[in-house]
Design a protein around this motif. Structure first.
Motif, PDB file in Angstrom:
ATOM      1  N   PHE A  70       0.734  -1.044   0.037  1.00  0.00           N
ATOM      2  CA  PHE A  70       0.000  -0.069   0.058  1.00  0.00           C
ATOM      3  C   PHE A  70       0.921   1.213   0.048  1.00  0.00           C
ATOM      4  CE2 PHE A  70      -2.692   3.159   2.172  1.00  0.00           C
ATOM      5  CZ  PHE A  70      -3.850   3.179   1.245  1.00  0.00           C
ATOM      6  N   ALA A  71       1.882   1.120   0.758  1.00  0.00           N
ATOM      7  CA  ALA A  71       2.790   2.380   0.751  1.00  0.00           C
ATOM      8  C   ALA A  71       3.267   2.492  -0.721  1.00  0.00           C
ATOM      9  CB  ALA A  71       4.151   2.217   1.878  1.00  0.00           C
ATOM     10  N   GLU A  72       3.927   1.697  -1.223  1.00  0.00           N
ATOM     11  CA  GLU A  72       4.315   1.718  -2.612  1.00  0.00           C
ATOM     12  C   GLU A  72       3.392   2.167  -3.403  1.00  0.00           C
ATOM     13  OE1 GLU A  72       6.036  -2.321  -3.385  1.00  0.00           O
ATOM     14  OE2 GLU A  72       7.718  -2.057  -2.061  1.00  0.00           O
ATOM     15  N   PHE A  73       2.298   1.617  -3.566  1.00  0.00           N
ATOM     16  CA  PHE A  73       1.275   2.121  -4.245  1.00  0.00           C
ATOM     17  C   PHE A  73       0.880   3.636  -4.019  1.00  0.00           C
ATOM     18  CE2 PHE A  73      -3.460   3.378  -4.813  1.00  0.00           C
ATOM     19  CZ  PHE A  73      -3.350   2.861  -5.986  1.00  0.00           C
ATOM     20  N   LEU A  74       0.961   4.353  -2.929  1.00  0.00           N
ATOM     21  CA  LEU A  74       0.703   5.807  -2.661  1.00  0.00           C
ATOM     22  C   LEU A  74       1.734   6.375  -3.193  1.00  0.00           C
ATOM     23  CD1 LEU A  74      -0.776   5.663   1.057  1.00  0.00           C
ATOM     24  CD2 LEU A  74      -1.979   6.007  -0.984  1.00  0.00           C
ATOM     25  N   GLN A  77       1.567   6.385  -7.010  1.00  0.00           N
ATOM     26  CA  GLN A  77       0.299   6.206  -8.051  1.00  0.00           C
ATOM     27  C   GLN A  77       0.168   7.478  -8.668  1.00  0.00           C
ATOM     28  OE1 GLN A  77      -2.482   6.737  -4.342  1.00  0.00           O
ATOM     29  NE2 GLN A  77      -3.451   8.146  -5.658  1.00  0.00           N
ATOM     30  N   LYS A  78       0.826   8.631  -8.494  1.00  0.00           N
ATOM     31  CA  LYS A  78       0.917   9.913  -9.360  1.00  0.00           C
ATOM     32  C   LYS A  78       1.562   9.445 -10.660  1.00  0.00           C
ATOM     33  CE  LYS A  78       0.079  13.015  -5.727  1.00  0.00           C
ATOM     34  NZ  LYS A  78       0.698  14.197  -5.004  1.00  0.00           N
ATOM     35  N   ASN A  79       2.644   8.728 -10.754  1.00  0.00           N
ATOM     36  CA  ASN A  79       3.426   8.441 -11.718  1.00  0.00           C
ATOM     37  C   ASN A  79       3.242   7.460 -12.438  1.00  0.00           C
ATOM     38  OD1 ASN A  79       5.277  10.731 -10.756  1.00  0.00           O
ATOM     39  ND2 ASN A  79       6.254   9.334  -9.410  1.00  0.00           N
ATOM     40  N   PHE A  80       2.317   6.255 -11.984  1.00  0.00           N
ATOM     41  CA  PHE A  80       1.902   5.058 -12.674  1.00  0.00           C
ATOM     42  C   PHE A  80       0.990   5.522 -13.944  1.00  0.00           C
ATOM     43  CE2 PHE A  80       2.213   2.763  -8.396  1.00  0.00           C
ATOM     44  CZ  PHE A  80       3.357   2.184  -8.595  1.00  0.00           C
ATOM     45  N   LEU A  85      -1.644   1.396 -12.625  1.00  0.00           N
ATOM     46  CA  LEU A  85      -2.381   1.860 -11.336  1.00  0.00           C
ATOM     47  C   LEU A  85      -3.387   0.806 -11.060  1.00  0.00           C
ATOM     48  CD1 LEU A  85      -2.975   4.243  -9.317  1.00  0.00           C
ATOM     49  CD2 LEU A  85      -4.165   5.212 -11.238  1.00  0.00           C
ATOM     50  N   LEU A  86      -4.216   0.685 -12.245  1.00  0.00           N
ATOM     51  CA  LEU A  86      -5.515  -0.255 -12.131  1.00  0.00           C
ATOM     52  C   LEU A  86      -4.808  -1.730 -11.733  1.00  0.00           C
ATOM     53  CD1 LEU A  86      -7.502   0.415 -15.192  1.00  0.00           C
ATOM     54  CD2 LEU A  86      -8.002   1.262 -12.662  1.00  0.00           C
ATOM     55  N   LYS A  87      -3.701  -2.094 -12.150  1.00  0.00           N
ATOM     56  CA  LYS A  87      -3.175  -3.635 -11.660  1.00  0.00           C
ATOM     57  C   LYS A  87      -3.113  -3.315 -10.347  1.00  0.00           C
ATOM     58  CE  LYS A  87       0.450  -6.557 -12.704  1.00  0.00           C
ATOM     59  NZ  LYS A  87       0.387  -7.076 -10.983  1.00  0.00           N
ATOM     60  N   ARG A  88      -2.132  -2.337  -9.968  1.00  0.00           N
ATOM     61  CA  ARG A  88      -1.887  -2.481  -8.391  1.00  0.00           C
ATOM     62  C   ARG A  88      -2.925  -2.205  -7.379  1.00  0.00           C
ATOM     63  NH1 ARG A  88       3.736  -0.420  -7.640  1.00  0.00           N
ATOM     64  NH2 ARG A  88       4.931  -1.370  -9.293  1.00  0.00           N
ATOM     65  N   GLN A  89      -3.828  -1.473  -7.869  1.00  0.00           N
ATOM     66  CA  GLN A  89      -5.343  -1.595  -7.128  1.00  0.00           C
ATOM     67  C   GLN A  89      -6.000  -3.013  -6.984  1.00  0.00           C
ATOM     68  OE1 GLN A  89      -7.820   1.361  -9.232  1.00  0.00           O
ATOM     69  NE2 GLN A  89      -7.106   2.769  -7.697  1.00  0.00           N
ATOM     70  N   ARG A  90      -5.897  -3.677  -7.973  1.00  0.00           N
ATOM     71  CA  ARG A  90      -6.426  -5.020  -8.087  1.00  0.00           C
ATOM     72  C   ARG A  90      -5.368  -5.718  -7.058  1.00  0.00           C
ATOM     73  NH1 ARG A  90      -7.146  -4.187 -13.544  1.00  0.00           N
ATOM     74  NH2 ARG A  90      -5.258  -5.282 -14.086  1.00  0.00           N
TER      75      ARG A  90
END
Length: 170
Positions: A70-74, A77-80, A85-90
Motif C-alpha cells: 500500500f505504501a508503494e502504491f501511494l 500512484q501519481k507516476n503510474f 495503477l489499475l493492476k496495483r489496485q487489483r
C-alpha cells in the motif's frame, strides 16, 4: 373384611418399602472447574497457544506485506500509467481479501483444533464421572456450572467433586 384390611395394610407397607428402596440419590459438581484442573487440559491449552502464535505470526506477516504494498502504491500512484495503477489496485484488493480469508480460516482451524484437543480430555472426565456415579449409586450427576441448577438439596444430593478428582488421579 379383615382380609381386605390386612391386604390394604400389606399393600401400604409394601409401597413404603419400595419408596425407601428407590430413594433418589444424585451427585453434583462443577464440570468446568474439574476440567481446567486436569493436566491433560493444561497440555491441550499449551498446544493451542502454540498454534495461535503461529497463526498470529502469519497474520502479522501478511499485514506487513499489505502495508508495504500500500505504501508503494501511494508513493507511485501519481507516476503510474493508468493500466499499472489499475493492476496495483487489483493487487491490493486481492491481498486484502486473502488476508481476510486467512484470518477467517485461521479462526475456524483454531476452533476445530480446540474441539479436537479437548475431546479426549472431556471423554476422560466424563468416564470418571460415570464411574463415580456407578460406584456411589447415583441416578444422575448434575453439572452446576452457569447457574443451571440454582438449588441442590444437601440431604438428598452429594458433592461428587472429590470422588471424581480422586478418579482422575489414577
Amino acid at each position: 373384611m379383615k382380609r381386605t384390611i390386612l391386604l390394604m395394610v400389606l399393600l401400604l407397607v409394601g409401597c413404603a418399602a419400595m419408596q425407601a428402596q428407590t430413594a433418589l440419590k444424585y451427585g453434583y459438581l462443577h464440570y468446568d472447574s474439574l476440567l481446567v484442573k486436569m493436566s491433560d487440559y493444561a497440555a491441550a491449552q499449551e498446544q493451542l497457544a502454540t498454534l495461535r502464535k503461529q497463526y498470529q505470526q502469519e497474520t502479522d506477516y501478511n499485514e506487513q506485506s499489505f502495508k508495504r504494498q500500500f505504501a508503494e502504491f501511494l508513493q507511485g500512484q501519481k507516476n503510474f500509467p493508468q493500466n499499472i495503477l489499475l493492476k496495483r489496485q487489483r493487487d491490493l484488493q486481492e491481498a486484502m481479501e486473502k488476508s481476510i480469508a486467512f484470518r477467517q480460516s485461521a479462526e475456524e482451524l483454531i476452533k476445530k483444533a480446540t474441539a479436537d484437543l479437548l475431546l479426549p480430555v472431556r471423554q476422560r472426565l466424563d468416564a470418571a464421572i460415570r464411574e463415580v456415579g456407578m460406584e456411589r449409586g447415583y441416578q444422575f450427576v448434575l453439572n452446576l456450572d452457569n447457574n443451571t441448577v440454582p438449588f441442590v438439596h444437601p440431604q438428598i444430593g452429594e458433592d461428587a467433586t472429590p470422588y471424581v478428582r480422586e478418579k482422575l488421579k489414577r
